[in-house]
Write a protein that holds these residues in place. Sequence first.
Motif: not given
Length: 419
Positions: A194-198, A228-231, A233-242, A249-252
């Motif tokens: 996963f990508w944890e943005v913050f 969150y939006a930058w990641v 927008n790259l259309d990752p195959s794994t979740p983006v969380i925060s 919330n709208t950023f995870s």
Amino acid sequence: GPGAHLAVVASVVAGAFIDTSTWVGSEYTPARAPNSLWWVNFPEYEAEVAEELRHAQRAFGFPMVRVFLHTLAFEHLGQSTHAEYLNRFLDIAATAGMRVGLVLFDDAWNHGEDLPHAGMTGASAACVPTECCPRAPDGFVGYRGCSNGCWFANPQDHQRGDLQAANRSYLEETFQTYVEAIVAPLVNDSRVLFWEVFNEPCEWRHYAANICTKFEVETSTILKEAAYAWVKNLDPSTPVISCWAEHNNTFSDILDVHLYNSDFVSWNQQVFSECNSSSPSSCSRGAVVTEAGARWFQGAGADMGSPITVLNYLRGLKDAQAPFVPGVMLAWELMVGNSNTRWIGGPPCAPATTTAREPMVPWCGLLFPDGTPVSYTEAGLVRHHVTGRDPFLFLRTWLEDKGNLTGDEYLTVNRSWSW
């Protein structure tokens, strides 16, 4: 190279339920490192990273670890070298049978010298090669008795622009390149879980509690939502969380929860806050507890979510047929080491802590630097949870059995609770 690890995985659809039950691990910083600036010296750590992750896999069977990056390390190394080091680390983790959750930004702890409180330390480009942490003649790193005394917020306040006012344009121009340079080459890489943005971004409640400054709240809010939006927008195959786990919330993609207690009623209230029944299909999102407690031995008045207690809670969820079982990152971090989270207090830390005794039982950390688990019982229970295979000839935890879950200090799941 990264191409060898590309996975054909459908990108995560925003709002889709994501099962995190197999996400069991802990935060990883090498035992010898005091903070996430260790990346600048990756070649010096590489051999021990491989050894520590092998020990962790053998002891716990972890399928993943959570790892923090830092913009100062990225700036010091440059994009190409940073990408090379990260790729080598991901290869080491994959060899140990682990996927990696990568954390891009973080508001814990020190934001700069005396920020947000007097006594806080800071990091800058000038001290990055030494990881910006004092080393005593006897070899001690950091501040004795001070938990995470050299852990630096990412980015530091001085990296965020004019301290008098948050500037969205400056923040976006400064940090979008960092995010995209790290994520884009790995956007479909199966080594990344996963990508944890913050992590733990400053919010207004922290400003009200005098934990964060107004500038820190405003800049972190901008970065949290933009990253969150930058990641995505790259259309990752794994979740983006925060963080944090605010309802709706709208950023995870997943509720990213931190819990340092053994009040599992409150755990349920956060973990299942977007579920309407006991069916996973009733849940808008799943949840993962990226910081799932700590032990109670270091002056805490009650169990703060020790690994055995948390694992008992997860077992109770399975037996009670809860909507889902969340992933957990246990005891904050994997290694007992120079981050000094074996102590509970700080930062900032009073000068008197410089004479603090070594704790008999670490507050956080699961594995000593020599590869010995802090608790073989914890290690066995983790393996049991991960693999389903029971390693015990006999086990008694003195926690409530699944059939009678009322009236115990270490309460897990009560059949009368609703989801």
